[in-house]
Design an enzyme around this catalytic site. Structure first.
Site, PDB file in Angstrom:
ATOM      1  CG  HIS A 104      -0.267  -0.134   2.514  1.00  0.00           C
ATOM      2  ND1 HIS A 104       0.123  -1.355   3.017  1.00  0.00           N
ATOM      3  CD2 HIS A 104       0.130   0.786   3.418  1.00  0.00           C
ATOM      4  CE1 HIS A 104       0.712  -1.173   4.181  1.00  0.00           C
ATOM      5  NE2 HIS A 104       0.741   0.112   4.452  1.00  0.00           N
ATOM      6  CG  HIS A 106       0.861   5.453   4.124  1.00  0.00           C
ATOM      7  ND1 HIS A 106       0.012   5.378   5.200  1.00  0.00           N
ATOM      8  CD2 HIS A 106       1.600   4.313   4.163  1.00  0.00           C
ATOM      9  CE1 HIS A 106       0.230   4.254   5.874  1.00  0.00           C
ATOM     10  NE2 HIS A 106       1.196   3.591   5.263  1.00  0.00           N
TER      11      HIS A 106
HETATM   12  P1  5GP Z   1       1.643   0.547   7.376  1.00  0.00           P
HETATM   13  O1  5GP Z   1       2.280   0.890   8.688  1.00  0.00           O
HETATM   14  O2  5GP Z   1       1.449  -0.947   7.198  1.00  0.00           O
HETATM   15  O3  5GP Z   1       2.334   1.199   6.216  1.00  0.00           O
HETATM   16  O4  5GP Z   1       0.221   1.246   7.444  1.00  0.00           O
HETATM   17  C1  5GP Z   1      -0.992   0.570   7.545  1.00  0.00           C
HETATM   18  C2  5GP Z   1      -2.071   1.613   7.580  1.00  0.00           C
HETATM   19  O5  5GP Z   1      -3.314   0.964   7.423  1.00  0.00           O
HETATM   20  C3  5GP Z   1      -2.150   2.410   8.901  1.00  0.00           C
HETATM   21  O6  5GP Z   1      -2.000   3.791   8.631  1.00  0.00           O
HETATM   22  C4  5GP Z   1      -3.532   2.058   9.443  1.00  0.00           C
HETATM   23  O7  5GP Z   1      -4.156   3.168  10.066  1.00  0.00           O
HETATM   24  C5  5GP Z   1      -4.281   1.608   8.204  1.00  0.00           C
HETATM   25  N1  5GP Z   1      -5.328   0.628   8.444  1.00  0.00           N
HETATM   26  C6  5GP Z   1      -5.164  -0.576   9.067  1.00  0.00           C
HETATM   27  N2  5GP Z   1      -6.330  -1.274   9.102  1.00  0.00           N
HETATM   28  C7  5GP Z   1      -7.249  -0.488   8.477  1.00  0.00           C
HETATM   29  C8  5GP Z   1      -8.644  -0.650   8.219  1.00  0.00           C
HETATM   30  O8  5GP Z   1      -9.267  -1.658   8.546  1.00  0.00           O
HETATM   31  N3  5GP Z   1      -9.277   0.362   7.564  1.00  0.00           N
HETATM   32  C9  5GP Z   1      -8.602   1.513   7.174  1.00  0.00           C
HETATM   33  N4  5GP Z   1      -9.345   2.452   6.552  1.00  0.00           N
HETATM   34  N5  5GP Z   1      -7.288   1.693   7.413  1.00  0.00           N
HETATM   35  C10 5GP Z   1      -6.612   0.716   8.054  1.00  0.00           C
END
Ligand code: 5GP
Ligand code: ZN
Length: 121
Positions: A104, A106
């Protein structure tokens, strides 16, 4: 970065299949953009491939132009809403801060004086 995470219990696969409700911002054939549930800046959006790829290494080059399309379309939406810039952040592997093992991106809308200068490298 092992392939230990399986897609059966992947929250982003459920979101991509519209089995878990999210606020969708944009989608094309292979990518979905939706609001992050933890808004680090206002309009913080995640862009995910609809298929389960673990990280950027796992993501096929053939999806590159659709990925760029999705990122640019989300950015244009946020800029039209009043953002003055944006950061793209992308974590690969748990030691780089990746929590959800489904690739993903951001997109963090930015404004002058928003207090998030630390997102700049
Ligand atoms: P990472 O640290 O893996 O790059 O970021 C994962 C992101 O996914 C985090 O910013 C977290 O808030 C978001 N996230 C995790 N679970 C969900 C979810 O069920 N729904 C949404 N809308 N965001 C999620
Ligand atoms: Zn997944």
């Amino acid at each position: 970065m092992t392939k230990k995470n399986n897609k059966q219990d992947c929250i982003f696969c459920k979101i991509a299949k519209k089995q878990t409700p999210v606020k969708i911002v944009y989608e094309n054939d292979n990518f979905l953009a939706f609001l992050d549930m933890n808004q680090k800046t206002s309009g913080h959006t995640l862009i995910i491939p609809k298929k389960h790829f673990i990280n950027i290494i796992d993501l096929p080059e053939s999806l590159g132009s659709e990925l760029l399309d999705a990122i640019k379309r989300v950015a244009e939406i946020r800029l039209k809403e009043g953002a003055e810039g944006f950061n793209i952040m992308q974590n690969n592997g748990k030691f780089a801060g990746q929590v959800i093992m489904h690739a993903h991106f951001h997109l963090l809308p930015r404004k002058k004086g928003d207090g998030h200068e630390h997102y700049s490298i």
